[in-house]
Design a protein around this motif. Structure first.
Motif, mmCIF file in Angstrom:
data_model
loop_
_atom_site.group_PDB
_atom_site.id
_atom_site.type_symbol
_atom_site.label_atom_id
_atom_site.label_comp_id
_atom_site.label_asym_id
_atom_site.label_seq_id
_atom_site.Cartn_x
_atom_site.Cartn_y
_atom_site.Cartn_z
ATOM 1 N N UNK A 1 0.830 -1.207 0.000
ATOM 2 C CA UNK A 1 0.000 0.000 0.000
ATOM 3 C C UNK A 1 0.867 1.260 0.000
ATOM 4 N N UNK A 2 1.943 1.229 0.757
ATOM 5 C CA UNK A 2 2.870 2.361 0.789
ATOM 6 C C UNK A 2 3.465 2.608 -0.596
ATOM 7 N N UNK A 3 3.852 1.539 -1.276
ATOM 8 C CA UNK A 3 4.430 1.689 -2.610
ATOM 9 C C UNK A 3 3.377 2.109 -3.638
ATOM 10 N N UNK A 4 2.148 1.624 -3.467
ATOM 11 C CA UNK A 4 1.083 1.951 -4.412
ATOM 12 C C UNK A 4 0.811 3.447 -4.459
ATOM 13 N N UNK A 5 0.850 4.084 -3.299
ATOM 14 C CA UNK A 5 0.498 5.514 -3.239
ATOM 15 C C UNK A 5 1.670 6.401 -2.806
ATOM 16 N N UNK A 6 2.880 5.851 -2.785
ATOM 17 C CA UNK A 6 4.070 6.626 -2.389
ATOM 18 C C UNK A 6 3.846 7.324 -1.050
ATOM 19 N N UNK A 7 3.357 6.577 -0.073
ATOM 20 C CA UNK A 7 3.034 7.111 1.250
ATOM 21 C C UNK A 7 4.307 7.568 1.952
ATOM 22 N N UNK A 8 4.276 8.768 2.537
ATOM 23 C CA UNK A 8 5.437 9.227 3.294
ATOM 24 C C UNK A 8 5.151 9.430 4.777
ATOM 25 N N UNK A 9 3.921 9.133 5.218
ATOM 26 C CA UNK A 9 3.610 9.175 6.650
ATOM 27 C C UNK A 9 2.443 8.241 6.925
ATOM 28 N N UNK A 10 2.515 7.546 8.056
ATOM 29 C CA UNK A 10 1.436 6.645 8.479
ATOM 30 C C UNK A 10 1.035 7.007 9.899
ATOM 31 N N UNK A 11 -0.269 7.106 10.121
ATOM 32 C CA UNK A 11 -0.801 7.299 11.464
ATOM 33 C C UNK A 11 -1.673 6.097 11.791
ATOM 34 N N UNK A 12 -1.262 5.323 12.772
ATOM 35 C CA UNK A 12 -1.987 4.135 13.211
ATOM 36 C C UNK A 12 -2.921 4.553 14.342
ATOM 37 N N UNK A 13 -4.202 4.206 14.209
ATOM 38 C CA UNK A 13 -5.223 4.702 15.129
ATOM 39 C C UNK A 13 -5.837 3.548 15.904
ATOM 40 N N UNK A 14 -5.940 3.733 17.231
ATOM 41 C CA UNK A 14 -6.607 2.758 18.089
ATOM 42 C C UNK A 14 -7.783 3.418 18.781
ATOM 43 N N UNK A 15 -8.956 2.818 18.646
ATOM 44 C CA UNK A 15 -10.098 3.223 19.441
ATOM 45 C C UNK A 15 -10.021 2.509 20.776
ATOM 46 N N UNK A 16 -9.526 3.200 21.801
ATOM 47 C CA UNK A 16 -9.221 2.580 23.081
ATOM 48 C C UNK A 16 -7.767 2.811 23.422
ATOM 49 N N UNK A 17 -7.290 2.130 24.454
ATOM 50 C CA UNK A 17 -5.938 2.381 24.948
ATOM 51 C C UNK A 17 -5.070 1.129 25.025
ATOM 52 N N UNK A 18 -5.587 -0.031 24.610
ATOM 53 C CA UNK A 18 -4.781 -1.243 24.776
ATOM 54 C C UNK A 18 -3.542 -1.248 23.891
ATOM 55 N N UNK A 19 -3.484 -0.397 22.876
ATOM 56 C CA UNK A 19 -2.285 -0.290 22.056
ATOM 57 C C UNK A 19 -1.126 0.305 22.856
#
Length: 319
Positions: free
Chosen positions: A120-138
């Motif tokens: 996916x990163x290569x498909x769209x040349x992504x230069x930043x990722x934000x991983x989101x958790x609904x909750x706090x167990x992450x």
């Protein structure tokens, strides 16, 4: 170092042009990142959405797969499925005039999920990722009194932790307190955040005000999702939405919470932001997940770690 008036999360994303907002824990987690995604879109950024999915992706036609373990969900995907948060979000996005593809990852171990993220990163040349958790167990490192449901969240963290070619990798958590119903002790969550602050990995917190354009759109998207998934609405996002609206206490919005006393409060509408590599370095068992291919392997590795670990006793809030 930034100025007090500058939000550290958005400062870290200021130079990014193509940003991926990804739900870490499955289900409706991607909705937890919607206010952030919309804010970035309104700033003129190219934003893509993805989610670790609990939906039945295996039955999708071959044309819906952008790469192995990477499905491209559109508003018209799998109309026969009643529970499909990624499609429901895609439909809302199209209705509101936003780009309406939401990528979905099946539940796998770290190795295939990392490969899918890389594709996916290569498909769209992504230069930043934000991983989101609904909750706090992450945010739990592994020796707490209870871990909630960490399998999907930490698989996502492990998958991205090794993708060093991505310039910026961040984690945001929203819904403080919700995981108490899964055994999470939130005094220990605060203790972990303090430790991340000492190591320079905590980027501060900010709220989702309903008076903002993004806050109002988030509430609209949640109303749309609850209407289209009435048999299985999101408890996490329903609680966050209630907090954004200013509700407080035992706010019942679905039959799924009957018999439980909820504690909706303003802390649930806060985004807590972190540097992803810094957060990953605090997880005590992340290396054990590295060679997993199946989610059940992830579950087994975490169980084995817990059986050999002395856990911190839970603590009560002193006030």
């Amino acid at each position: 170092m930034t100025s007090l008036h500058a939000n550290p999360l958005f400062t870290r994303l200021a130079d990014a042009e193509r940003i991926l907002i990804a739900g870490a824990g499955g289900g409706f987690d991607i909705y937890s990142g919607l206010p952030l995604a919309l804010s970035l879109l309104h700033q003129g950024k190219e934003v893509h959405l993805a989610n670790l999915s609990f939906s039945a992706l295996a039955g999708l036609p071959v044309d819906d797969w952008a790469a192995p373990d990477l499905a491209a969900i559109t508003p018209d995907s799998a109309p026969h499925q009643s529970y499909f948060p990624e499609r429901t979000l895609a439909q809302w996005l199209r209705r509101r005039g936003y780009p309406s593809t939401v990528y979905a990852f099946p539940q796998t171990g770290v190795r295939p999920l990392r490969a899918a993220y890389q594709a996916l990163v290569e498909l769209h040349c992504i230069d930043a990722v934000v991983l989101v958790d609904g909750g706090t167990d992450i945010l739990l490192r592994g020796d707490e009194s209870g871990l909630g449901t960490p399998e999907e969240d930490l698989t996502s963290v492990a998958a991205l932790a090794a993708l060093n070619t991505i310039k910026t990798r961040l984690v945001v958590s929203v819904g403080f307190g919700i995981d108490a119903y899964h055994g999470v002790n939130h005094v220990q969550v605060l203790e972990n955040i303090a430790a991340l602050e000492r190591d320079g990995a905590y980027l501060g917190a900010f709220s989702i005000p309903r008076a903002t354009r993004e806050g109002a759109l988030y509430l609209d998207a949640l109303t749309h999702a609850q209407r289209h998934t009435p048999e299985h609405p999101s408890i996490v996002n329903g609680s966050v939405a209630a907090a954004v609206r200013g509700s407080f206490g035992d706010v019942q919005f679905t039959d799924r919470t009957q018999g439980s006393e909820l504690f909706v409060n303003p802390l649930m509408s806060l985004y807590f932001a972190f540097d992803l590599p810094g957060l990953a370095a605090h997880c005590l068992y992340l290396d054990r997940l590295e060679d997993t291919h199946l989610m059940r392997q992830v579950h087994s590795r975490i169980t084995e770690f817990r059986e050999s670990t002395v856990t911190r006793p839970p603590r009560r809030f002193p006030h």
